[in-house]
Design a protein around this motif. Structure first.
Motif, PDB file in Angstrom:
ATOM      1  N   TYR B  25       0.843  -1.191   0.000  1.00  0.00           N
ATOM      2  CA  TYR B  25       0.000   0.000   0.000  1.00  0.00           C
ATOM      3  C   TYR B  25       0.881   1.244   0.000  1.00  0.00           C
ATOM      4  CZ  TYR B  25       0.946  -0.489   5.014  1.00  0.00           C
ATOM      5  OH  TYR B  25       1.560  -0.633   6.237  1.00  0.00           O
ATOM      6  N   LYS B  26       0.251   2.382  -0.245  1.00  0.00           N
ATOM      7  CA  LYS B  26       1.055   3.581  -0.537  1.00  0.00           C
ATOM      8  C   LYS B  26       1.191   4.528   0.647  1.00  0.00           C
ATOM      9  CE  LYS B  26       0.006   3.634  -5.491  1.00  0.00           C
ATOM     10  NZ  LYS B  26      -1.225   2.908  -5.746  1.00  0.00           N
ATOM     11  N   THR B  27       0.094   4.745   1.397  1.00  0.00           N
ATOM     12  CA  THR B  27       0.142   5.738   2.463  1.00  0.00           C
ATOM     13  C   THR B  27       0.017   5.068   3.825  1.00  0.00           C
ATOM     14  OG1 THR B  27      -2.233   6.119   2.432  1.00  0.00           O
ATOM     15  CG2 THR B  27      -0.908   7.442   0.941  1.00  0.00           C
ATOM     16  N   SER B  28       0.314   5.803   4.865  1.00  0.00           N
ATOM     17  CA  SER B  28       0.218   5.249   6.213  1.00  0.00           C
ATOM     18  C   SER B  28      -1.212   4.810   6.513  1.00  0.00           C
ATOM     19  CB  SER B  28       0.658   6.292   7.239  1.00  0.00           C
ATOM     20  OG  SER B  28       2.019   6.582   7.071  1.00  0.00           O
ATOM     21  N   ILE B  29      -1.318   3.730   7.243  1.00  0.00           N
ATOM     22  CA  ILE B  29      -2.637   3.184   7.561  1.00  0.00           C
ATOM     23  C   ILE B  29      -2.758   2.931   9.053  1.00  0.00           C
ATOM     24  CG2 ILE B  29      -2.910   2.095   5.305  1.00  0.00           C
ATOM     25  CD1 ILE B  29      -2.144  -0.585   6.731  1.00  0.00           C
ATOM     26  N   ASN B  30      -3.979   2.700   9.503  1.00  0.00           N
ATOM     27  CA  ASN B  30      -4.224   2.357  10.901  1.00  0.00           C
ATOM     28  C   ASN B  30      -4.633   0.898  11.068  1.00  0.00           C
ATOM     29  OD1 ASN B  30      -4.829   5.476  10.676  1.00  0.00           O
ATOM     30  ND2 ASN B  30      -4.179   5.039  12.765  1.00  0.00           N
ATOM     31  N   ASN B  31      -5.244   0.332  10.039  1.00  0.00           N
ATOM     32  CA  ASN B  31      -5.425  -1.106  10.056  1.00  0.00           C
ATOM     33  C   ASN B  31      -5.502  -1.660   8.637  1.00  0.00           C
ATOM     34  OD1 ASN B  31      -8.163  -1.531   9.074  1.00  0.00           O
ATOM     35  ND2 ASN B  31      -8.959  -0.949  11.075  1.00  0.00           N
ATOM     36  N   LEU B  32      -5.303  -2.941   8.532  1.00  0.00           N
ATOM     37  CA  LEU B  32      -5.367  -3.627   7.247  1.00  0.00           C
ATOM     38  C   LEU B  32      -6.198  -4.886   7.448  1.00  0.00           C
ATOM     39  CD1 LEU B  32      -2.591  -4.063   4.640  1.00  0.00           C
ATOM     40  CD2 LEU B  32      -3.861  -6.081   5.373  1.00  0.00           C
ATOM     41  N   LEU B  65       2.291  -7.790   9.141  1.00  0.00           N
ATOM     42  CA  LEU B  65       2.236  -6.399   8.699  1.00  0.00           C
ATOM     43  C   LEU B  65       3.580  -5.754   8.964  1.00  0.00           C
ATOM     44  CD1 LEU B  65       0.535  -3.993   7.630  1.00  0.00           C
ATOM     45  CD2 LEU B  65      -0.058  -3.509  10.020  1.00  0.00           C
ATOM     46  N   ASP B  66       4.147  -5.165   7.923  1.00  0.00           N
ATOM     47  CA  ASP B  66       5.397  -4.430   8.045  1.00  0.00           C
ATOM     48  C   ASP B  66       5.123  -2.989   7.622  1.00  0.00           C
ATOM     49  OD1 ASP B  66       7.928  -3.289   7.782  1.00  0.00           O
ATOM     50  OD2 ASP B  66       8.846  -5.136   7.073  1.00  0.00           O
ATOM     51  N   THR B  67       4.921  -2.125   8.591  1.00  0.00           N
ATOM     52  CA  THR B  67       4.552  -0.745   8.270  1.00  0.00           C
ATOM     53  C   THR B  67       5.730   0.026   7.670  1.00  0.00           C
ATOM     54  OG1 THR B  67       4.985  -0.131  10.561  1.00  0.00           O
ATOM     55  CG2 THR B  67       2.699  -0.571   9.960  1.00  0.00           C
ATOM     56  N   SER B  68       6.945  -0.401   7.960  1.00  0.00           N
ATOM     57  CA  SER B  68       8.100   0.300   7.387  1.00  0.00           C
ATOM     58  C   SER B  68       8.198   0.040   5.878  1.00  0.00           C
ATOM     59  CB  SER B  68       9.389  -0.138   8.073  1.00  0.00           C
ATOM     60  OG  SER B  68       9.677  -1.497   7.802  1.00  0.00           O
ATOM     61  N   LYS B  69       7.746  -1.147   5.458  1.00  0.00           N
ATOM     62  CA  LYS B  69       7.756  -1.487   4.032  1.00  0.00           C
ATOM     63  C   LYS B  69       6.396  -1.269   3.393  1.00  0.00           C
ATOM     64  CE  LYS B  69      11.427  -4.922   4.379  1.00  0.00           C
ATOM     65  NZ  LYS B  69      11.801  -6.347   4.244  1.00  0.00           N
ATOM     66  N   LYS B  70       5.416  -0.870   4.207  1.00  0.00           N
ATOM     67  CA  LYS B  70       4.042  -0.683   3.727  1.00  0.00           C
ATOM     68  C   LYS B  70       3.566  -1.950   2.997  1.00  0.00           C
ATOM     69  CE  LYS B  70       3.821   4.337   3.418  1.00  0.00           C
ATOM     70  NZ  LYS B  70       5.077   4.673   4.094  1.00  0.00           N
ATOM     71  N   SER B  71       3.661  -3.059   3.704  1.00  0.00           N
ATOM     72  CA  SER B  71       3.238  -4.310   3.085  1.00  0.00           C
ATOM     73  C   SER B  71       2.706  -5.276   4.126  1.00  0.00           C
ATOM     74  CB  SER B  71       4.398  -4.956   2.323  1.00  0.00           C
ATOM     75  OG  SER B  71       5.379  -5.407   3.219  1.00  0.00           O
ATOM     76  N   SER B  72       1.874  -6.197   3.646  1.00  0.00           N
ATOM     77  CA  SER B  72       1.302  -7.234   4.487  1.00  0.00           C
ATOM     78  C   SER B  72       1.319  -8.531   3.695  1.00  0.00           C
ATOM     79  CB  SER B  72      -0.142  -6.877   4.852  1.00  0.00           C
ATOM     80  OG  SER B  72      -0.782  -7.930   5.524  1.00  0.00           O
ATOM     81  N   SER B  73       1.361  -9.633   4.414  1.00  0.00           N
ATOM     82  CA  SER B  73       1.260 -10.919   3.743  1.00  0.00           C
ATOM     83  C   SER B  73       0.224 -11.773   4.438  1.00  0.00           C
ATOM     84  CB  SER B  73       2.609 -11.640   3.711  1.00  0.00           C
ATOM     85  OG  SER B  73       2.976 -12.013   5.021  1.00  0.00           O
ATOM     86  N   LEU B  74      -0.447 -12.599   3.641  1.00  0.00           N
ATOM     87  CA  LEU B  74      -1.422 -13.570   4.141  1.00  0.00           C
ATOM     88  C   LEU B  74      -0.900 -14.948   3.788  1.00  0.00           C
ATOM     89  CD1 LEU B  74      -4.246 -14.469   5.230  1.00  0.00           C
ATOM     90  CD2 LEU B  74      -5.093 -14.201   2.893  1.00  0.00           C
ATOM     91  N   LEU B  75      -0.701 -15.771   4.811  1.00  0.00           N
ATOM     92  CA  LEU B  75      -0.252 -17.148   4.621  1.00  0.00           C
ATOM     93  C   LEU B  75      -1.385 -18.084   4.981  1.00  0.00           C
ATOM     94  CD1 LEU B  75       1.939 -19.426   4.313  1.00  0.00           C
ATOM     95  CD2 LEU B  75       2.438 -19.056   6.742  1.00  0.00           C
TER      96      LEU B  75
END
Lengths: 112, 111
Positions: B25-32, B65-75
């Motif tokens: 994702y591109k901008t800061s978020i509060n939840n995903l 969730l890695d907010t520094s990389k603005k990314s999340s993964s689902l396993l």
């Protein structure tokens, strides 16, 4: 399953005719949303409501209007349907903007 | 305007294997949030992770969730035929009235 229904489930209509889709919930959730889903575009927000008579536009609101006169009902109207509005329409409800959303079964609309 | 973008767009794996899909994702978020959609059905909420959380589990699902990389993964571990579906991430940022969905990953579990 959250109590959310959509009607009709399928509709075929002609270009230029008005169409109204209904979303009904029994959960007393404050927020209600209308999305359309098209191949290659994912889910796009059309309009949403944050209370009775309180609505706002989403990213693809042109050609659509909404109304919410009761907590449980959220209506989506296509004033004059066009072929580009052929899509699957989903309604969703939520207790708050940051909360999980519960989706209805969808309405498949074809505009010929 | 799409906020989250899932990767890959499509994934086919053998039953029993683990499936991993990513969301950037591109901008800061509060939840995903992650959602699943079976063919012809509405989306179903799977899991929500807040910006101050790094990992969450729910049954066979693990979300990071890695907010520094603005990314999340689902396993999804030990995949089953019933896991065949599209998976969407959705992001929410503070004071916004809506969450923004990505375009989804189509997962196909092969027998």
């Amino acid at each position: 399953d959250a109590g959310i229904t959509q009607s009709p489930r399928h509709k075929v209509t002609e270009t230029g005719t008005p169409v109204t889709l209904r979303c009904h919930q029994t959960e007393n959730h404050r927020y209600m949303y209308w999305y359309r889903q098209d191949p290659g575009h994912g889910l796009r927000l059309i309009h949403y409501s944050y209370g009775v008579k309180d609505t706002d536009k989403g990213e693809v609101s042109d050609g659509y209007s909404v109304s919410r006169s009761k907590t449980e009902d959220f209506l989506l109207t296509l004033e004059s349907a066009t072929s580009s509005q052929t899509s699957v329409y989903f309604c969703a409800i939520s207790g708050g903007p940051s909360y999980e959303q519960y989706f209805g079964p969808g309405t498949r609309l074809t505009v010929t | 305007s799409q906020q989250g973008e899932e990767d890959p767009q499509a994934l086919s794996i053998q039953e029993g294997e683990n499936a991993t899909m990513n969301c950037s994702y591109k901008t800061s978020i509060n939840n995903l949030q992650w959602y699943r959609q079976n063919s012809g059905r509405g989306l179903v909420h799977l899991i929500l992770i807040r910006s101050n959380e790094r990992e969450k589990h729910s049954g066979r699902l693990r979300v990071t969730l890695d907010t520094s990389k603005k990314s999340s993964s689902l396993l999804i571990t030990a995949s089953r035929a019933a896991d065949t579906a599209s998976y969407f991430c959705a992001t929410w940022k503070n004071r916004d009235d809506k969450i923004i969905f990505g375009k989804g990953t189509r997962l196909h579990i092969l027998p």
